[in-house]
Each structure stands twice: as C-alpha cells, then as structure tokens.
Design an enzyme around this catalytic site. Sequence first.
Site, PDB file in Angstrom:
ATOM      1  N   LYS A   1     -24.838  45.677 -10.430  1.00 27.67           N
ATOM      2  CA  LYS A   1     -25.030  44.281 -10.068  1.00 27.67           C
ATOM      3  C   LYS A   1     -23.953  43.934  -9.047  1.00 27.67           C
ATOM      4  O   LYS A   1     -22.758  44.029  -9.337  1.00 27.67           O
ATOM      5  CB  LYS A   1     -24.919  43.361 -11.275  1.00 27.67           C
ATOM      6  CG  LYS A   1     -24.999  41.880 -10.903  1.00 27.67           C
ATOM      7  CD  LYS A   1     -24.635  40.948 -12.043  1.00 27.67           C
ATOM      8  CE  LYS A   1     -24.676  39.500 -11.549  1.00 27.67           C
ATOM      9  NZ  LYS A   1     -24.214  38.533 -12.573  1.00 27.67           N
TER      10      LYS A   1
ATOM     11  N   ASN B   1     -21.616  33.733 -16.529  1.00 27.16           N
ATOM     12  CA  ASN B   1     -22.182  32.426 -16.841  1.00 27.16           C
ATOM     13  C   ASN B   1     -22.190  32.147 -18.341  1.00 27.16           C
ATOM     14  O   ASN B   1     -22.246  30.986 -18.752  1.00 27.16           O
ATOM     15  CB  ASN B   1     -23.609  32.318 -16.300  1.00 27.16           C
ATOM     16  CG  ASN B   1     -23.651  31.944 -14.840  1.00 27.16           C
ATOM     17  OD1 ASN B   1     -23.756  30.781 -14.487  1.00 27.16           O
ATOM     18  ND2 ASN B   1     -23.564  32.954 -13.967  1.00 27.16           N
TER      19      ASN B   1
ATOM     20  N   ILE C   1     -29.732  39.437 -10.812  1.00 23.93           N
ATOM     21  CA  ILE C   1     -29.243  38.789 -12.030  1.00 23.93           C
ATOM     22  C   ILE C   1     -28.631  37.484 -11.549  1.00 23.93           C
ATOM     23  O   ILE C   1     -27.570  37.487 -10.932  1.00 23.93           O
ATOM     24  CB  ILE C   1     -28.214  39.652 -12.773  1.00 23.93           C
ATOM     25  CG1 ILE C   1     -28.849  40.973 -13.217  1.00 23.93           C
ATOM     26  CG2 ILE C   1     -27.651  38.902 -13.988  1.00 23.93           C
ATOM     27  CD1 ILE C   1     -27.881  41.930 -13.903  1.00 23.93           C
TER      28      ILE C   1
END
Length: 326
Positions: free
Chosen positions: A185, A62, A228
């Site tokens: 993650k 992101n 996350i």
Amino acid sequence: MTISNGTNGSKAGKPFPPGVHVPSLTWFSDSPNQEIDWDVQKKHLSFLIESGLHGIVLAGTNGEAVTLSASEKSQLVKTTRELAIQLGRPELTVILGCGGGSTRQVIEETRLAKDAGADFALVLVPSYFHFAMNEDAIVAFFEELADASPLPVLIYNFPGVSAGLDVNSEMLEKLGHHLNIVGVKLTCGGIAKVARVRSQFEPEQFCALAGQSDWLLPAISVGGTGTITGLANIYPRACLELYDLATSGRVKEAETAQIELAAVEWGFAKGGINGTKWVVAKYLGYPEASCHTRRPYPRFSDAKKQAWIVETMRGLEVKEKSLGKK
C-alpha cells in the site's frame, strides 16, 4: 527465508484481492476511558459491508491503530467477520493493521490477527529508532516477519507516520519475491513505484495499491490493482464507481469521476483524523459524542474548520445517494 523462483513463481497463499478497500474508522465513547463504542462501530461496519466494498482494514491509520490494545484489535476483527456473515458477505476480505516496535511484537500481532479471523496483515516499518533502520534492516524486518507470519503480509509504506522511512523500489523488488508478501500500500503517493512494481511482477504475485483514492485512476493506468482509501468511510459507492470505470476502460468517465473525487478527498487530507471522524459522523448521523479521537489527540471543535470541511466534502453527497439507489 523462502524465496520464489523469479517473477513467475507462485505464492504460498492467496493473492491480495484487487478493488477498493477501506481503512475503517474506530469509534469511541465520550467517557474517561474512551472505550470503543460498539453500537456505533457495528453500525459503521455494517454500512461499509453493505456498500459493496471489496475489503475492510481494521486498526489502520484511520482506525487509530496506535491507540488500540491487542484485545481491541482482536474484537474488531471478530465483530467485522460476524457482521459480514450476517449480512451475506462471508467472503469479505478483512485486513488487520499489525504493528509494534520490534519484529517479535509484530509477529505476535499477525498471530492474533489469524486467530481472530483476518485474511491479511498490513504492516508499517518499525520506526521508533528510525536512525538505525537502514535499507538492509527494513528488508530484513519484512523477510523475518513474513517467514513467521501465519497471514500473508501487505507492506504499508507511509513515510509520514514512519519518521520518513521509505520502502523504495529496489527494496520492493527484493521483498516482492517472498512467498508470504503479497503487495504494498503506497501512501507515499509514488505513482512511479506502482509502474515499477507492475514491470517486475504479475499482480497475483505482488501488487501495488494507491494509499488514497485521489490518484486511483493514474495508479490503475500503470498497473495498480486498487486502493485502500479513507474516503470510502463516507463515499464508498463513489470510490467503487471510479474503480469500475477505470478497470472497464471507460476513460473519459473515469477522468471526470477522479477529478470530482480528488476535490472532495482534500477535506480528509487537510482535516486530519479528528476532522475526518467529525465530518463522517455528521454526514452519516452518528452521535457527535462518539466522533472524538482518543486522547491526547484534540477534538475537532473549531467552527471555521468545521464549516470548511463540511463544504469541501459536500461535492459527492448527491452522487453517493444516487449510486445507493441503483
């Protein structure tokens, strides 16, 4: 390579903290060089810090990591740490996305992250020569990296941006024993991977986090320690509420919150990075001129798509404001 003595071995560094962590967006000026717009960047980082999120990832997906220079990454870490101190949260967990096409490059980025003040390194599988990266090569990469990194390593499994390369459960079991690898993650959506990680490791040794918040409750139910999530760029308190409900055993309330959140998160998933930045800027009152992704990625300028994402994201607007008043 340094290996712990089974699943009860202790890690050399601190464990990855549970909770809701946000991969911060990176904001650029509308200029030929598209330099980072530090006024907007600081405003956004302050918003995230003050919301109470447990950690901030810089230069993640992101954050448009692949478009950032080493010096920009370093400054993002330093700026975040300075703001956290100013805002009374000096203990805030700061994670830097460390990447590159070679083991050497990634190791260099972990050193840069350490020098700038980051706590953890988030690392994707190098994938330019993806056809050469078999399971043994991927495991060897993370082991060599972790041996050399001055920061604990969090594996970032995202086949969608890594030419389909997947760190599977057998590989995670091997890597989870390394003293300097603290977790994974999972942006692959692998709920079964979360369960398998928990069956093999205590969370303090090696943890699994959901890569999106639209499956946070299922992840926590089988041993995940948090998420996350990009959605926390716009609705951090709603994400925190879901995490608190899920971890305190308030199942029915958590189920309702998860359903509401999943419906909204589809806006980010379908809108992509340019749509995500556009709608976050609109909702948070940032200048539209600073919401564009770095070229060559296109602007989010289609009026029909803009109307769709605004409507899709609207579902948590009232709740987020009410949570901010508590």
